[in-house]
Design an enzyme around this catalytic site. Sequence first.
Site, short mmCIF file in Angstrom:
data_model
loop_
_atom_site.label_atom_id
_atom_site.label_comp_id
_atom_site.label_asym_id
_atom_site.label_seq_id
_atom_site.Cartn_x
_atom_site.Cartn_y
_atom_site.Cartn_z
N PHE A 165 0.80 -1.23 0.00
CA PHE A 165 0.00 0.00 0.00
C PHE A 165 0.83 1.27 0.00
O PHE A 165 0.32 2.35 -0.32
CB PHE A 165 -0.97 0.00 1.20
CG PHE A 165 -0.41 0.63 2.44
CD1 PHE A 165 0.42 -0.07 3.29
CD2 PHE A 165 -0.70 1.95 2.74
CE1 PHE A 165 0.96 0.52 4.42
CE2 PHE A 165 -0.17 2.55 3.88
CZ PHE A 165 0.66 1.84 4.71
N LYS A 166 2.13 1.18 0.31
CA LYS A 166 2.93 2.40 0.35
C LYS A 166 3.00 3.09 -1.02
O LYS A 166 3.20 4.28 -1.10
CB LYS A 166 4.33 2.10 0.89
CG LYS A 166 4.24 1.65 2.35
CD LYS A 166 5.50 1.80 3.11
CE LYS A 166 5.28 1.56 4.60
NZ LYS A 166 4.74 0.21 4.91
N ASP A 167 2.78 2.31 -2.09
CA ASP A 167 2.74 2.92 -3.43
C ASP A 167 1.64 3.98 -3.55
O ASP A 167 1.78 4.93 -4.31
CB ASP A 167 2.47 1.85 -4.49
CG ASP A 167 3.63 0.88 -4.68
OD1 ASP A 167 4.80 1.31 -4.51
OD2 ASP A 167 3.37 -0.30 -4.97
#
Length: 472
Positions: A112-114
């Site tokens: 999810f860091k993208d």
Amino acid sequence: MKYISTRGDRTERRFCEILLEGLAPDGGLYLPVSYPKVDAATLARWRGLSYAELAFEILSLYIDDIPPLDLKRLAEKTYTAEVFGTEAIVPLRPLEPGLCLESLSNGPTLAFKDMAMQLLGNLFEYELGRRGEQLNILGATSGDTGSAAEYAMRGKAGVRVFMLSPHGRMSPFQQAQMFSLQDENIHNLAVEGVFDDCQDIVKAVSNDLEFKRAYRIGTVNSINWARLLAQVVYYFAGYFQATKSNDEQVSFTVPSGNFGNVCAGHVARMMGLPVKHLVVATNENNVLEEFFRTGSYRVRGSAETWETSSPSMDISKASNFERFVFDLLGRDGARTKALFGEAIARDGVFTLSADEFARIPAYGFQSGRSTHADRLATIRATHAGQGVLIDTHTADGVKVARELREPGVPMIVLETALPAKFEATIAEALGADVHAPRPAALADLESRPKRFQVVPADTAVIQQYVRDHVPL
Ligand SMILES: *Cc1c(COP(=O)(O)O)cnc(C)c1O
């Protein structure tokens, strides 16, 4: 919108002033002066928007020093089906009645860091271009953050990345993800040491102020406000997909480490999104779960920080947590400073007063904890019962969500990574012949040519490497 520090410095700064910064000068974190409130008419209008349009609307409330047309273009360039796999960007997947997953991990690094980092890359390139400046990002990673940063900054004008990782200690998948990047502006430095050595080198370089200034060294850590802001968008997008009208409430369960993800949920709720509960799910490293149960926040030493099978949640302290506590304390900067700047620095622990602790339910927070055995059991049960394969971090969330959900309130669990990244634990749960599907584009990842440099755990050597690769 202007920004202030959580530790009492009320100097008002604009978005682009804090975009490239880490901590505020007084050691606090930046927060907006107030949270813009979203009324019923606005919510109704937002329901019909595409993800990029929604992102633009939310960003616009917090950013007034980028012209709207430019901001719109940046949001459109970031949130595309090409990068995130679907038109919905964060599609919901039903798991069982009343419980669904919100897919946040279909970006380039499958975590999810993208969602935030891809926007940050475009914002950095835009702002540096406007100023005619350059930035050299120095970071340490043991996995997800480093690769998300590299995929966000690759090929961006004005930005170079120097990423330190512990040589031979990342999973083959994570290592291949980073080291296969051939972009000129990405430098993978494999340090002969452990992750702590990498972090110590980054700290030492950042403390060398003369070097830091001369070589324009910056970071992209999880306390960056722009990253948090980008994450607010998917709480709205998840809500619109899970409900038919804006009178309904939902709850979110968030697999948590540094409290960045769930803090974005707190911001969305403060803006008026109808969220009943924000459930903080931790693994064995239960700093946050302990706080919400007892009112004591106790930072752990390295001997008490466990390496688990949900490694991106293995934290000894939660670096974004101060933001929520500042709000909980009625935005009292002096009290926040006494807790984080003094008690934590001195004793590694603080305890809220009974009155302060009693305010938490009004902010919707709940919490729960999951262990390695829980992860395996949850991955197994979800695979057998619903035919859905989930990763270890998401499994921590699903375990806690099943304990805390309430009838009549849809529970959305944030899926924070794809199972393909954690093949060993999937095999432990399901046997060696169950394989997590991998996006076709990554089929040959481990066999691609690698571009990296092995270096000793020596700050002087790293500084020389930077000097050799940054034209003055
Ligand atoms: C970073 C990360 C988390 C934890 O998120 P925080 O914002 O640090 O709370 C959870 N799961 C995965 C897969 C991550 O990469």
